[in-house]
Design an enzyme around this catalytic site. Sequence first.
Site, mmCIF file in Angstrom:
data_model
loop_
_atom_site.group_PDB
_atom_site.id
_atom_site.type_symbol
_atom_site.label_atom_id
_atom_site.label_comp_id
_atom_site.label_asym_id
_atom_site.label_seq_id
_atom_site.Cartn_x
_atom_site.Cartn_y
_atom_site.Cartn_z
ATOM 1 N N LYS A 35 0.823 -1.205 0.000
ATOM 2 C CA LYS A 35 0.000 0.000 0.000
ATOM 3 C C LYS A 35 0.859 1.257 0.000
ATOM 4 O O LYS A 35 0.573 2.228 0.674
ATOM 5 C CB LYS A 35 -0.921 -0.009 1.213
ATOM 6 C CG LYS A 35 -1.732 -1.296 1.327
ATOM 7 C CD LYS A 35 -3.095 -1.062 1.887
ATOM 8 C CE LYS A 35 -3.906 -2.315 2.013
ATOM 9 N NZ LYS A 35 -4.180 -3.032 0.795
ATOM 10 N N CYS A 36 1.897 1.243 -0.806
ATOM 11 C CA CYS A 36 2.877 2.326 -0.853
ATOM 12 C C CYS A 36 2.807 3.003 -2.217
ATOM 13 O O CYS A 36 2.411 2.389 -3.206
ATOM 14 C CB CYS A 36 4.269 1.717 -0.620
ATOM 15 S SG CYS A 36 5.655 2.846 -0.790
ATOM 16 N N GLY A 37 3.209 4.249 -2.279
ATOM 17 C CA GLY A 37 3.273 4.940 -3.555
ATOM 18 C C GLY A 37 4.239 4.276 -4.530
ATOM 19 O O GLY A 37 4.112 4.428 -5.744
ATOM 20 N N THR A 39 4.567 0.959 -4.704
ATOM 21 C CA THR A 39 4.089 -0.403 -4.947
ATOM 22 C C THR A 39 4.052 -0.761 -6.441
ATOM 23 O O THR A 39 4.365 -1.909 -6.788
ATOM 24 C CB THR A 39 2.714 -0.621 -4.277
ATOM 25 O OG1 THR A 39 2.871 -0.429 -2.863
ATOM 26 C CG2 THR A 39 2.174 -2.016 -4.533
#
Length: 158
Positions: A35-37, A39
């Site tokens: 759930k990371c930018g 990803t």
Amino acid sequence: MTTAYDFSARDIDGNEQSLGAWRGKTMLVVNVASKCGFTPQYKGLEELWRNHRDKGLVVLGFPCDQFGHQEPGDEAEIRNFCSTSYDVTFPLFAKVEVNGDNAHPLYKWMKKEQKGLLGTEAIKWNFTKFLIDAEGNVVKRYAPNDTPEKIGKDLQKR
């Protein structure tokens, strides 16, 4: 002298896996999160793996939830996400910590071998990458915003 082959970790299915299994291969070790930018880099990492595995590269993904709670799921959820969202086939491991007292020993070692910006050891965010040569030595550390495509160009120079 310590090399990457001296370490093992629990894989995504809960089995202890020695990094010695990849002796003689170039390894790209990445702390990943769902759930990371960053990803979407899963796509590029998978392409790197598919395009270079026959030339001796293995990508190793280590989920980590130490940055903004961006890897909240358990191993089954992580495996499912990676498979269905990015068709990930490279080896994934169980969640680890990369900083602090409980950091996985592999990460403690890699951070000492290749320091980050301004000589710091701490990993600043998800998708920090370490390139390990075929002899098991850490040869380069990449920042989270260093794309798999950039790393692919570096691999072609080697």
